[in-house]
Design a protein around this motif. Sequence first.
Motif, PDB file in Angstrom:
ATOM      1  N   CYS A 139       1.006  -1.004  -0.032  1.00 24.54           N
ATOM      2  CA  CYS A 139      -0.007   0.120  -0.004  1.00 24.54           C
ATOM      3  C   CYS A 139       0.986   1.422  -0.023  1.00 24.54           C
ATOM      4  N   VAL A 140       2.073   1.125  -0.663  1.00 17.80           N
ATOM      5  CA  VAL A 140       2.778   2.246  -0.655  1.00 17.80           C
ATOM      6  C   VAL A 140       2.455   3.291  -1.711  1.00 17.80           C
ATOM      7  N   ASN A 141       1.555   3.162  -2.566  1.00 19.51           N
ATOM      8  CA  ASN A 141       1.226   4.088  -3.549  1.00 19.51           C
ATOM      9  C   ASN A 141      -0.055   4.818  -3.170  1.00 19.51           C
ATOM     10  N   ASN A 142      -0.553   4.880  -1.799  1.00 21.14           N
ATOM     11  CA  ASN A 142      -1.897   5.419  -1.573  1.00 21.14           C
ATOM     12  C   ASN A 142      -1.773   6.979  -1.259  1.00 21.14           C
ATOM     13  N   SER A 143      -0.699   7.663  -1.364  1.00 20.87           N
ATOM     14  CA  SER A 143      -0.267   9.247  -1.475  1.00 20.87           C
ATOM     15  C   SER A 143      -1.190   9.837  -2.619  1.00 20.87           C
ATOM     16  N   SER A 144      -1.453  11.043  -2.059  1.00 26.56           N
ATOM     17  CA  SER A 144      -2.319  11.826  -2.707  1.00 26.56           C
ATOM     18  C   SER A 144      -1.141  12.247  -3.970  1.00 26.56           C
ATOM     19  N   VAL A 145      -1.614  12.640  -5.250  1.00 25.88           N
ATOM     20  CA  VAL A 145      -0.822  13.094  -6.316  1.00 25.88           C
ATOM     21  C   VAL A 145      -0.354  14.748  -5.950  1.00 25.88           C
ATOM     22  N   SER A 561       1.259   2.377   8.992  1.00 27.50           N
ATOM     23  CA  SER A 561       1.422   3.709   9.368  1.00 27.50           C
ATOM     24  C   SER A 561       1.835   4.546   8.083  1.00 27.50           C
ATOM     25  N   VAL A 562       1.959   3.913   6.763  1.00 22.25           N
ATOM     26  CA  VAL A 562       2.258   4.559   5.607  1.00 22.25           C
ATOM     27  C   VAL A 562       1.353   5.576   5.281  1.00 22.25           C
ATOM     28  N   THR A 563       1.397   6.870   5.211  1.00 19.49           N
ATOM     29  CA  THR A 563       0.836   7.884   4.898  1.00 19.49           C
ATOM     30  C   THR A 563       1.147   8.486   3.533  1.00 19.49           C
TER      31      THR A 563
END
Length: 563
Positions: A139-145, A561-563
Amino acid sequence: MHTYNRLPSSGHTTPSPPHSPLRSPRYRSRGKSGRFPGGQQPRTLAQRLAWVLLSVLLRRQGIFLFAPLIYISGMLLYMGTVSFDVVPVIHHRPAPGSVYRSPQLYEKLRPEMESDNSSADAITTVWKHSYKGGEWRPCVNNSSVVIGFPESNGYIYIEANGGLNQQRTSICNAVAVAGYLNATLVIPNFHYHSIWRDPSKFNDIYDEDYFINTLKNDVRIVNKIPEYIMERFDHNMSNVFNFRVRAMAPVQYYRDAILPRLLEEQIIRISPFANRLSSDAPPAVQRLRCLANYEALRFSSPILALSDTLVARMKDRSTNNSGRFISVHLRFEEDMVAFSCCVFDGGEREKIDMNAARERGWRGKFTKPGRVIRPGAIRINGKCPLTPLEVGLMLRGMGFDKSTSVYLASGKIYNSEKTMGPLFEMFPLLQTKEMLASEEELAPFKNYSSRMAAIDYTVCLHSEVFVTTQGGNFPHFLMGHRRYLYGGHSKTIRPDKRKLALYFDNPNIGWKTFKRHMLNMRAHSDSKGIELKRPNDSIYTFPCPNCMCRTNVSGDPRSSSVT
Protein backbone atom coordinates in the motif's frame (compact mmCIF):
# COMPACT_ATOMS: atom_id res chain seq x y z
CA MET A 1 65.92 -21.65 103.72
CA HIS A 2 62.54 -20.03 102.99
CA THR A 3 61.78 -17.39 100.39
CA TYR A 4 60.95 -13.84 101.50
CA ASN A 5 57.25 -12.89 101.25
CA ARG A 6 56.61 -9.24 100.32
CA LEU A 7 52.95 -9.38 101.38
CA PRO A 8 52.06 -8.38 104.93
CA SER A 9 52.86 -11.25 107.25
CA SER A 10 50.36 -12.81 109.62
CA GLY A 11 53.11 -14.06 111.82
CA HIS A 12 53.87 -17.22 109.90
CA THR A 13 56.37 -17.82 107.14
CA THR A 14 55.40 -19.22 103.75
CA PRO A 15 56.86 -22.67 103.10
CA SER A 16 58.67 -23.63 99.90
CA PRO A 17 56.74 -25.54 97.20
CA PRO A 18 56.72 -29.31 97.74
CA HIS A 19 59.19 -31.50 95.86
CA SER A 20 58.03 -33.29 92.69
CA PRO A 21 56.92 -36.83 93.31
CA LEU A 22 59.19 -39.63 92.24
CA ARG A 23 58.45 -41.28 88.92
CA SER A 24 56.60 -44.55 89.15
CA PRO A 25 58.56 -47.74 88.56
CA ARG A 26 56.69 -48.09 85.24
CA TYR A 27 58.15 -44.85 83.91
CA ARG A 28 61.55 -45.46 85.44
CA SER A 29 61.85 -48.75 83.71
CA ARG A 30 60.80 -47.16 80.35
CA GLY A 31 63.41 -44.48 80.71
CA LYS A 32 66.07 -47.14 80.94
CA SER A 33 64.90 -49.27 78.08
CA GLY A 34 63.83 -46.45 75.66
CA ARG A 35 60.78 -46.61 73.44
CA PHE A 36 61.56 -49.92 71.76
CA PRO A 37 59.78 -52.97 73.13
CA GLY A 38 61.65 -55.36 75.38
CA GLY A 39 64.23 -52.70 76.21
CA GLN A 40 66.08 -53.20 72.96
CA GLN A 41 68.06 -50.28 71.55
CA PRO A 42 67.98 -49.53 67.77
CA ARG A 43 70.69 -51.57 66.14
CA THR A 44 70.67 -50.68 62.40
CA LEU A 45 71.55 -47.28 60.98
CA ALA A 46 68.03 -46.80 59.55
CA GLN A 47 66.50 -47.56 62.96
CA ARG A 48 68.82 -45.11 64.66
CA LEU A 49 68.03 -42.33 62.15
CA ALA A 50 64.31 -42.94 62.51
CA TRP A 51 64.66 -42.89 66.30
CA VAL A 52 66.55 -39.59 66.25
CA LEU A 53 64.06 -37.96 63.87
CA LEU A 54 61.07 -39.17 65.89
CA SER A 55 62.62 -37.91 69.10
CA VAL A 56 63.24 -34.45 67.62
CA LEU A 57 59.72 -34.19 66.31
CA LEU A 58 58.15 -35.26 69.60
CA ARG A 59 60.27 -32.94 71.73
CA ARG A 60 60.20 -29.97 69.32
CA GLN A 61 56.64 -29.90 68.00
CA GLY A 62 57.09 -26.38 66.59
CA ILE A 63 59.03 -27.92 63.75
CA PHE A 64 55.68 -28.88 62.22
CA LEU A 65 55.26 -25.21 61.29
CA PHE A 66 58.11 -25.67 58.84
CA ALA A 67 56.71 -28.86 57.31
CA PRO A 68 55.19 -27.09 54.23
CA LEU A 69 58.50 -25.34 53.57
CA ILE A 70 60.38 -28.61 53.88
CA TYR A 71 57.88 -30.28 51.50
CA ILE A 72 58.16 -27.56 48.87
CA SER A 73 61.95 -27.60 49.08
CA GLY A 74 61.94 -31.34 48.59
CA MET A 75 59.67 -31.07 45.55
CA LEU A 76 61.84 -28.38 43.99
CA LEU A 77 64.90 -30.50 44.59
CA TYR A 78 63.15 -33.46 42.96
CA MET A 79 61.91 -31.46 39.95
CA GLY A 80 65.42 -30.20 39.36
CA THR A 81 66.62 -33.75 38.88
CA VAL A 82 63.91 -34.70 36.33
CA SER A 83 64.30 -34.04 32.62
CA PHE A 84 61.39 -32.18 30.99
CA ASP A 85 61.65 -34.53 28.04
CA VAL A 86 59.67 -37.12 29.95
CA VAL A 87 56.76 -34.82 30.88
CA PRO A 88 53.57 -36.40 29.45
CA VAL A 89 52.00 -34.67 26.41
CA ILE A 90 48.35 -33.56 26.79
CA HIS A 91 46.45 -34.04 23.52
CA HIS A 92 43.99 -31.23 22.75
CA ARG A 93 40.52 -32.34 21.74
CA PRO A 94 38.78 -29.95 19.33
CA ALA A 95 35.55 -28.38 20.57
CA PRO A 96 32.33 -29.78 19.06
CA GLY A 97 31.47 -27.97 15.84
CA SER A 98 34.96 -26.53 15.29
CA VAL A 99 36.16 -28.95 12.58
CA TYR A 100 34.87 -29.49 9.04
CA ARG A 101 33.84 -33.16 8.96
CA SER A 102 30.82 -32.94 6.65
CA PRO A 103 32.29 -35.27 3.97
CA GLN A 104 32.66 -38.06 6.54
CA LEU A 105 29.12 -37.47 7.78
CA TYR A 106 27.79 -37.59 4.22
CA GLU A 107 29.42 -40.96 3.60
CA LYS A 108 27.92 -42.29 6.81
CA LEU A 109 24.36 -40.98 6.25
CA ARG A 110 24.21 -41.56 2.51
CA PRO A 111 22.88 -45.18 2.53
CA GLU A 112 19.98 -44.36 4.88
CA MET A 113 19.30 -41.09 3.09
CA GLU A 114 19.00 -42.81 -0.29
CA SER A 115 16.73 -45.54 1.08
CA ASP A 116 14.45 -43.10 2.95
CA ASN A 117 11.04 -43.08 1.26
CA SER A 118 9.17 -41.38 4.11
CA SER A 119 9.50 -37.83 2.74
CA ALA A 120 6.24 -36.15 1.89
CA ASP A 121 5.85 -33.70 -0.96
CA ALA A 122 7.94 -31.11 0.86
CA ILE A 123 7.82 -28.33 -1.68
CA THR A 124 4.02 -28.13 -1.56
CA THR A 125 3.74 -28.44 2.23
CA VAL A 126 6.68 -26.37 3.39
CA TRP A 127 4.69 -23.18 4.14
CA LYS A 128 1.98 -23.73 6.73
CA HIS A 129 2.25 -20.67 8.94
CA SER A 130 -0.06 -17.70 8.44
CA TYR A 131 -0.28 -14.40 10.29
CA LYS A 132 -3.10 -14.45 12.83
CA GLY A 133 -4.31 -11.00 11.77
CA GLY A 134 -4.58 -11.86 8.09
CA GLU A 135 -2.31 -11.30 5.12
CA TRP A 136 -0.56 -8.11 4.12
CA ARG A 137 -0.78 -6.22 0.87
CA PRO A 138 1.39 -3.46 -0.66
CA CYS A 139 0.00 0.00 0.00
CA VAL A 140 2.91 2.30 -0.66
CA ASN A 141 1.09 4.09 -3.51
CA ASN A 142 -1.78 5.48 -1.45
CA SER A 143 -0.43 9.04 -1.32
CA SER A 144 -2.24 11.90 -3.00
CA VAL A 145 -0.84 13.18 -6.28
CA VAL A 146 1.38 16.22 -5.82
CA ILE A 147 0.88 18.96 -8.39
CA GLY A 148 4.16 20.85 -8.68
CA PHE A 149 7.02 21.22 -6.22
CA PRO A 150 8.29 24.15 -4.19
CA GLU A 151 11.57 25.55 -5.45
CA SER A 152 14.41 23.04 -5.08
CA ASN A 153 16.99 23.61 -2.36
CA GLY A 154 19.78 22.31 -4.59
CA TYR A 155 21.26 19.15 -6.11
CA ILE A 156 22.42 16.03 -4.28
CA TYR A 157 25.03 13.84 -5.95
CA ILE A 158 25.87 10.51 -4.30
CA GLU A 159 28.28 7.71 -5.09
CA ALA A 160 26.81 4.26 -4.48
CA ASN A 161 29.54 1.86 -3.40
CA GLY A 162 29.60 -1.92 -3.00
CA GLY A 163 27.85 -4.67 -4.91
CA LEU A 164 24.39 -4.78 -6.47
CA ASN A 165 22.31 -4.65 -3.31
CA GLN A 166 24.57 -2.33 -1.36
CA GLN A 167 24.19 0.06 -4.28
CA ARG A 168 20.43 -0.50 -4.04
CA THR A 169 20.54 0.64 -0.42
CA SER A 170 22.34 3.82 -1.47
CA ILE A 171 19.80 4.58 -4.20
CA CYS A 172 16.75 4.18 -1.97
CA ASN A 173 18.30 6.15 0.88
CA ALA A 174 19.27 8.92 -1.54
CA VAL A 175 15.66 9.18 -2.72
CA ALA A 176 14.51 9.48 0.89
CA VAL A 177 17.09 12.17 1.77
CA ALA A 178 16.39 14.20 -1.38
CA GLY A 179 12.65 14.17 -0.67
CA TYR A 180 13.20 15.09 2.98
CA LEU A 181 15.46 18.06 2.08
CA ASN A 182 13.30 19.15 -0.89
CA ALA A 183 16.35 18.68 -3.10
CA THR A 184 16.89 17.42 -6.63
CA LEU A 185 18.55 14.02 -6.84
CA VAL A 186 21.07 13.35 -9.58
CA ILE A 187 20.99 9.75 -10.86
CA PRO A 188 23.51 8.02 -8.57
CA ASN A 189 26.97 7.19 -9.81
CA PHE A 190 28.20 3.64 -9.17
CA HIS A 191 31.62 3.42 -7.57
CA TYR A 192 33.98 0.92 -9.20
CA HIS A 193 35.26 -1.62 -6.63
CA SER A 194 38.29 -3.90 -6.87
CA ILE A 195 36.28 -6.88 -5.61
CA TRP A 196 33.26 -6.72 -7.93
CA ARG A 197 35.11 -5.10 -10.84
CA ASP A 198 31.93 -3.97 -12.53
CA PRO A 199 31.98 -0.66 -14.48
CA SER A 200 28.20 -0.74 -15.06
CA LYS A 201 26.24 2.51 -14.90
CA PHE A 202 22.78 3.04 -13.46
CA ASN A 203 20.94 2.54 -16.74
CA ASP A 204 22.87 -0.68 -17.44
CA ILE A 205 21.21 -2.32 -14.45
CA TYR A 206 17.98 -0.38 -13.88
CA ASP A 207 15.32 1.13 -16.08
CA GLU A 208 16.22 4.79 -15.62
CA ASP A 209 13.15 6.29 -17.29
CA TYR A 210 10.81 4.07 -15.28
CA PHE A 211 12.64 5.07 -12.08
CA ILE A 212 12.28 8.80 -12.74
CA ASN A 213 8.67 8.51 -13.87
CA THR A 214 7.57 6.44 -10.87
CA LEU A 215 8.96 9.00 -8.45
CA LYS A 216 7.99 12.13 -10.37
CA ASN A 217 5.24 13.14 -7.92
CA ASP A 218 7.50 12.71 -4.87
CA VAL A 219 11.12 13.58 -5.72
CA ARG A 220 12.78 15.53 -8.49
CA ILE A 221 15.32 13.35 -10.30
CA VAL A 222 17.63 14.35 -13.15
CA ASN A 223 20.29 12.39 -15.00
CA LYS A 224 22.86 15.19 -15.09
CA ILE A 225 23.82 18.38 -13.28
CA PRO A 226 23.01 21.66 -15.09
CA GLU A 227 25.84 23.23 -17.05
CA TYR A 228 25.82 26.55 -15.15
CA ILE A 229 26.54 24.74 -11.90
CA MET A 230 29.29 22.54 -13.33
CA GLU A 231 31.05 25.64 -14.72
CA ARG A 232 31.49 26.92 -11.16
CA PHE A 233 33.50 23.77 -10.37
CA ASP A 234 35.44 23.54 -13.64
CA HIS A 235 33.35 20.54 -14.67
CA ASN A 236 35.16 18.48 -12.04
CA MET A 237 33.00 16.75 -9.41
CA SER A 238 35.99 16.37 -7.08
CA ASN A 239 35.85 20.15 -6.60
CA VAL A 240 32.35 19.88 -5.15
CA PHE A 241 32.26 19.78 -1.36
CA ASN A 242 32.00 16.19 -0.15
CA PHE A 243 30.23 15.31 3.09
CA ARG A 244 31.66 12.38 5.00
CA VAL A 245 28.49 11.22 6.70
CA ARG A 246 28.86 8.69 9.49
CA ALA A 247 27.11 5.35 9.16
CA MET A 248 23.43 5.14 10.16
CA ALA A 249 23.16 8.91 10.65
CA PRO A 250 19.70 10.10 11.81
CA VAL A 251 17.61 12.02 9.34
CA GLN A 252 17.86 15.12 11.56
CA TYR A 253 21.59 15.25 10.79
CA TYR A 254 20.81 15.93 7.14
CA ARG A 255 18.50 18.78 8.12
CA ASP A 256 20.90 20.35 10.63
CA ALA A 257 24.30 19.78 8.99
CA ILE A 258 23.76 19.24 5.27
CA LEU A 259 20.80 21.46 4.38
CA PRO A 260 22.55 24.77 5.28
CA ARG A 261 25.54 23.89 3.08
CA LEU A 262 23.19 22.74 0.31
CA LEU A 263 21.37 26.08 0.36
CA GLU A 264 24.70 27.88 0.21
CA GLU A 265 26.44 25.84 -2.49
CA GLN A 266 23.36 24.62 -4.43
CA ILE A 267 25.07 21.24 -4.84
CA ILE A 268 26.69 18.78 -2.46
CA ARG A 269 28.38 15.42 -2.89
CA ILE A 270 28.12 12.48 -0.47
CA SER A 271 30.63 9.69 -0.99
CA PRO A 272 30.45 6.94 0.05
CA PHE A 273 26.74 6.71 0.75
CA ALA A 274 25.91 3.07 1.58
CA ASN A 275 24.23 2.72 5.01
CA ARG A 276 24.49 6.45 5.71
CA LEU A 277 20.86 6.82 6.83
CA SER A 278 19.40 5.36 10.02
CA SER A 279 16.97 2.44 9.70
CA ASP A 280 14.44 4.38 11.77
CA ALA A 281 12.97 7.56 10.31
CA PRO A 282 9.66 9.46 10.17
CA PRO A 283 6.83 7.73 8.23
CA ALA A 284 7.14 10.13 5.27
CA VAL A 285 10.84 9.24 4.86
CA GLN A 286 10.13 5.52 5.20
CA ARG A 287 7.44 5.77 2.56
CA LEU A 288 9.94 7.18 0.06
CA ARG A 289 12.27 4.27 0.78
CA CYS A 290 9.43 1.82 0.17
CA LEU A 291 8.42 3.53 -3.04
CA ALA A 292 11.97 3.56 -4.38
CA ASN A 293 12.83 -0.04 -3.50
CA TYR A 294 9.62 -1.94 -4.22
CA GLU A 295 8.09 0.13 -7.02
CA ALA A 296 10.57 2.44 -8.76
CA LEU A 297 13.65 0.21 -9.07
CA ARG A 298 13.01 -2.13 -11.96
CA PHE A 299 15.82 -3.92 -13.76
CA SER A 300 16.70 -2.88 -17.28
CA SER A 301 14.90 -4.53 -20.19
CA PRO A 302 17.79 -6.84 -21.22
CA ILE A 303 18.15 -8.17 -17.66
CA LEU A 304 14.39 -8.60 -17.23
CA ALA A 305 14.01 -10.38 -20.56
CA LEU A 306 16.67 -13.02 -19.81
CA SER A 307 15.52 -13.40 -16.18
CA ASP A 308 11.93 -14.05 -17.23
CA THR A 309 13.16 -16.61 -19.74
CA LEU A 310 15.14 -18.46 -17.06
CA VAL A 311 12.15 -18.45 -14.67
CA ALA A 312 9.98 -19.99 -17.41
CA ARG A 313 12.60 -22.66 -18.11
CA MET A 314 12.86 -23.53 -14.40
CA LYS A 315 9.08 -23.95 -14.23
CA ASP A 316 9.14 -26.17 -17.30
CA ARG A 317 11.71 -28.39 -15.59
CA SER A 318 9.54 -28.55 -12.46
CA THR A 319 6.37 -30.00 -13.94
CA ASN A 320 6.46 -32.89 -11.45
CA ASN A 321 6.00 -30.25 -8.71
CA SER A 322 3.45 -28.11 -10.60
CA GLY A 323 6.12 -25.66 -11.71
CA ARG A 324 7.47 -25.05 -8.20
CA PHE A 325 11.21 -24.94 -7.60
CA ILE A 326 13.72 -24.07 -4.89
CA SER A 327 16.32 -21.34 -5.23
CA VAL A 328 19.50 -21.44 -3.16
CA HIS A 329 21.88 -18.54 -2.63
CA LEU A 330 25.23 -20.27 -2.26
CA ARG A 331 28.19 -18.16 -1.12
CA PHE A 332 31.11 -20.49 -1.65
CA GLU A 333 33.04 -18.32 -4.06
CA GLU A 334 36.77 -17.91 -3.54
CA ASP A 335 36.51 -14.39 -2.12
CA MET A 336 33.87 -15.43 0.45
CA VAL A 337 35.83 -18.51 1.55
CA ALA A 338 38.96 -16.37 1.89
CA PHE A 339 37.22 -13.58 3.80
CA SER A 340 35.62 -16.03 6.25
CA CYS A 341 39.06 -17.40 7.30
CA CYS A 342 37.45 -20.82 7.73
CA VAL A 343 39.33 -24.07 7.05
CA PHE A 344 37.78 -26.80 4.91
CA ASP A 345 39.22 -30.02 3.50
CA GLY A 346 41.42 -28.61 0.73
CA GLY A 347 44.70 -29.04 2.56
CA GLU A 348 47.82 -27.14 1.58
CA ARG A 349 46.41 -26.14 -1.81
CA GLU A 350 43.45 -24.46 -0.13
CA LYS A 351 45.74 -22.62 2.29
CA ILE A 352 47.85 -21.21 -0.54
CA ASP A 353 44.79 -20.17 -2.56
CA MET A 354 43.13 -18.44 0.41
CA ASN A 355 46.26 -16.54 1.46
CA ALA A 356 46.66 -15.28 -2.11
CA ALA A 357 42.98 -14.27 -2.34
CA ARG A 358 43.12 -12.36 0.95
CA GLU A 359 46.22 -10.47 -0.09
CA ARG A 360 44.71 -9.72 -3.49
CA GLY A 361 41.39 -8.42 -2.16
CA TRP A 362 42.24 -7.01 1.29
CA ARG A 363 45.91 -6.11 1.23
CA GLY A 364 47.40 -6.67 4.66
CA LYS A 365 44.08 -6.73 6.53
CA PHE A 366 44.46 -10.32 7.68
CA THR A 367 48.22 -10.19 8.36
CA LYS A 368 48.35 -7.19 10.69
CA PRO A 369 50.62 -7.69 13.73
CA GLY A 370 48.66 -8.97 16.69
CA ARG A 371 45.67 -10.18 14.70
CA VAL A 372 44.69 -13.70 15.74
CA ILE A 373 42.45 -15.81 13.50
CA ARG A 374 40.69 -18.79 15.08
CA PRO A 375 38.99 -20.86 12.35
CA GLY A 376 37.46 -23.25 14.89
CA ALA A 377 35.76 -20.45 16.82
CA ILE A 378 34.50 -18.93 13.56
CA ARG A 379 32.87 -22.24 12.60
CA ILE A 380 31.29 -22.71 16.04
CA ASN A 381 29.77 -19.23 15.79
CA GLY A 382 28.11 -20.12 12.49
CA LYS A 383 30.17 -17.69 10.42
CA CYS A 384 31.57 -20.16 7.89
CA PRO A 385 29.89 -20.31 4.46
CA LEU A 386 28.06 -23.58 3.87
CA THR A 387 29.67 -25.85 1.31
CA PRO A 388 27.63 -27.32 -1.56
CA LEU A 389 27.75 -30.70 0.22
CA GLU A 390 26.36 -29.19 3.44
CA VAL A 391 23.55 -27.44 1.57
CA GLY A 392 22.58 -30.74 -0.07
CA LEU A 393 22.59 -32.62 3.24
CA MET A 394 20.50 -29.92 4.88
CA LEU A 395 17.87 -29.85 2.12
CA ARG A 396 17.59 -33.64 1.97
CA GLY A 397 17.12 -33.64 5.74
CA MET A 398 14.35 -31.06 5.33
CA GLY A 399 12.41 -33.46 3.12
CA PHE A 400 13.34 -32.30 -0.38
CA ASP A 401 14.18 -35.36 -2.47
CA LYS A 402 15.88 -36.01 -5.81
CA SER A 403 12.78 -34.99 -7.76
CA THR A 404 13.06 -31.39 -6.50
CA SER A 405 14.21 -28.79 -9.00
CA VAL A 406 16.84 -26.46 -7.55
CA TYR A 407 18.14 -23.18 -8.96
CA LEU A 408 21.60 -22.28 -7.67
CA ALA A 409 22.30 -18.53 -7.45
CA SER A 410 26.03 -18.09 -7.14
CA GLY A 411 29.23 -16.80 -8.57
CA LYS A 412 32.09 -19.09 -9.50
CA ILE A 413 32.20 -21.83 -6.86
CA TYR A 414 35.63 -22.43 -5.33
CA ASN A 415 37.14 -25.73 -6.51
CA SER A 416 33.80 -26.61 -8.13
CA GLU A 417 35.12 -29.80 -9.76
CA LYS A 418 35.40 -31.33 -6.30
CA THR A 419 32.89 -29.44 -4.15
CA MET A 420 29.86 -29.53 -6.46
CA GLY A 421 29.87 -33.30 -7.05
CA PRO A 422 27.93 -34.34 -3.90
CA LEU A 423 25.30 -31.64 -4.45
CA PHE A 424 24.58 -32.90 -7.98
CA GLU A 425 24.34 -36.44 -6.60
CA MET A 426 21.70 -35.38 -4.09
CA PHE A 427 19.82 -33.06 -6.51
CA PRO A 428 20.31 -34.16 -10.12
CA LEU A 429 17.75 -31.58 -11.35
CA LEU A 430 19.91 -28.67 -10.13
CA GLN A 431 20.36 -25.77 -12.54
CA THR A 432 22.38 -22.55 -12.72
CA LYS A 433 22.00 -19.58 -15.04
CA GLU A 434 25.01 -20.88 -16.99
CA MET A 435 23.20 -24.22 -17.49
CA LEU A 436 19.80 -22.70 -18.34
CA ALA A 437 21.01 -20.02 -20.75
CA SER A 438 23.11 -20.38 -23.86
CA GLU A 439 26.50 -18.76 -24.31
CA GLU A 440 24.97 -16.21 -26.68
CA GLU A 441 22.24 -15.29 -24.20
CA LEU A 442 24.71 -14.76 -21.35
CA ALA A 443 27.39 -12.99 -23.37
CA PRO A 444 26.15 -9.38 -22.74
CA PHE A 445 26.21 -9.94 -18.97
CA LYS A 446 29.04 -12.37 -18.34
CA ASN A 447 31.80 -9.91 -17.46
CA TYR A 448 29.57 -7.76 -15.23
CA SER A 449 29.06 -9.14 -11.72
CA SER A 450 26.17 -6.81 -10.83
CA ARG A 451 24.19 -7.69 -13.95
CA MET A 452 24.73 -11.40 -13.32
CA ALA A 453 23.59 -10.90 -9.72
CA ALA A 454 20.47 -9.11 -10.98
CA ILE A 455 19.57 -12.19 -13.05
CA ASP A 456 19.99 -14.44 -9.99
CA TYR A 457 17.94 -12.01 -7.90
CA THR A 458 14.98 -12.15 -10.28
CA VAL A 459 14.91 -15.94 -10.59
CA CYS A 460 15.14 -16.32 -6.79
CA LEU A 461 12.35 -13.80 -6.37
CA HIS A 462 9.91 -16.07 -8.24
CA SER A 463 10.84 -19.41 -6.65
CA GLU A 464 8.49 -21.25 -4.29
CA VAL A 465 11.25 -21.57 -1.67
CA PHE A 466 14.30 -19.36 -1.22
CA VAL A 467 17.19 -20.74 0.84
CA THR A 468 19.81 -18.40 2.23
CA THR A 469 23.13 -19.88 3.38
CA GLN A 470 25.08 -16.75 4.31
CA GLY A 471 24.27 -13.25 5.50
CA GLY A 472 24.59 -10.17 3.31
CA ASN A 473 22.55 -7.69 1.35
CA PHE A 474 21.43 -10.13 -1.35
CA PRO A 475 19.32 -12.41 0.92
CA HIS A 476 18.11 -9.52 3.07
CA PHE A 477 16.74 -7.60 0.10
CA LEU A 478 15.24 -10.77 -1.35
CA MET A 479 13.46 -11.64 1.88
CA GLY A 480 11.91 -8.18 2.03
CA HIS A 481 10.95 -8.23 -1.65
CA ARG A 482 9.37 -11.68 -1.30
CA ARG A 483 7.39 -10.47 1.72
CA TYR A 484 6.17 -7.56 -0.38
CA LEU A 485 5.00 -9.91 -3.16
CA TYR A 486 3.71 -12.88 -1.13
CA GLY A 487 1.33 -11.42 1.44
CA GLY A 488 3.98 -10.59 4.02
CA HIS A 489 5.58 -14.07 4.14
CA SER A 490 9.20 -14.29 3.01
CA LYS A 491 8.93 -17.99 2.05
CA THR A 492 12.59 -18.25 2.99
CA ILE A 493 14.54 -20.97 4.80
CA ARG A 494 17.11 -19.44 7.13
CA PRO A 495 19.15 -22.24 8.76
CA ASP A 496 20.67 -21.89 12.21
CA LYS A 497 24.31 -22.30 11.26
CA ARG A 498 25.52 -22.64 14.84
CA LYS A 499 23.36 -25.72 15.25
CA LEU A 500 24.38 -26.98 11.81
CA ALA A 501 28.05 -26.79 12.81
CA LEU A 502 27.33 -29.13 15.73
CA TYR A 503 25.26 -31.57 13.65
CA PHE A 504 27.82 -31.75 10.82
CA ASP A 505 30.62 -32.39 13.33
CA ASN A 506 28.79 -35.15 15.21
CA PRO A 507 30.10 -38.58 14.08
CA ASN A 508 27.46 -40.39 16.17
CA ILE A 509 24.36 -38.76 14.69
CA GLY A 510 22.04 -41.00 12.70
CA TRP A 511 19.88 -40.16 9.71
CA LYS A 512 16.58 -40.13 11.62
CA THR A 513 17.95 -37.81 14.29
CA PHE A 514 19.57 -35.55 11.71
CA LYS A 515 16.35 -35.38 9.70
CA ARG A 516 14.31 -34.51 12.78
CA HIS A 517 16.63 -31.56 13.50
CA MET A 518 16.40 -30.35 9.90
CA LEU A 519 12.60 -30.51 9.86
CA ASN A 520 12.49 -28.50 13.08
CA MET A 521 14.76 -25.91 11.47
CA ARG A 522 12.49 -25.75 8.43
CA ALA A 523 9.41 -25.28 10.62
CA HIS A 524 11.14 -22.48 12.52
CA SER A 525 11.85 -20.64 9.25
CA ASP A 526 8.16 -20.98 8.37
CA SER A 527 7.07 -19.51 11.70
CA LYS A 528 9.43 -16.55 11.19
CA GLY A 529 8.23 -15.91 7.63
CA ILE A 530 5.91 -13.09 8.67
CA GLU A 531 7.70 -10.62 10.92
CA LEU A 532 7.06 -6.95 11.60
CA LYS A 533 9.81 -4.36 11.55
CA ARG A 534 11.27 -3.56 14.96
CA PRO A 535 13.49 -0.59 15.88
CA ASN A 536 16.83 -0.74 14.06
CA ASP A 537 15.52 -3.34 11.60
CA SER A 538 15.91 -2.60 7.90
CA ILE A 539 12.79 -1.67 5.97
CA TYR A 540 14.32 -3.49 2.99
CA THR A 541 14.05 -6.79 4.91
CA PHE A 542 10.91 -6.06 6.94
CA PRO A 543 8.43 -4.06 4.83
CA CYS A 544 5.56 -4.60 7.28
CA PRO A 545 4.03 -2.31 8.42
CA ASN A 546 5.76 0.69 6.77
CA CYS A 547 5.30 -0.46 3.18
CA MET A 548 2.29 -2.76 3.53
CA CYS A 549 -1.23 -2.76 4.96
CA ARG A 550 -2.90 -5.62 6.74
CA THR A 551 -5.90 -7.33 5.21
CA ASN A 552 -8.21 -9.15 7.63
CA VAL A 553 -9.59 -12.57 6.89
CA SER A 554 -12.89 -10.83 6.09
CA GLY A 555 -11.10 -8.87 3.38
CA ASP A 556 -11.28 -5.44 5.00
CA PRO A 557 -8.03 -3.55 4.58
CA ARG A 558 -6.54 -1.79 7.55
CA SER A 559 -4.20 1.05 6.83
CA SER A 560 -0.67 0.73 8.08
CA SER A 561 1.51 3.57 9.28
CA VAL A 562 2.34 4.59 5.72
CA THR A 563 0.75 7.92 4.82
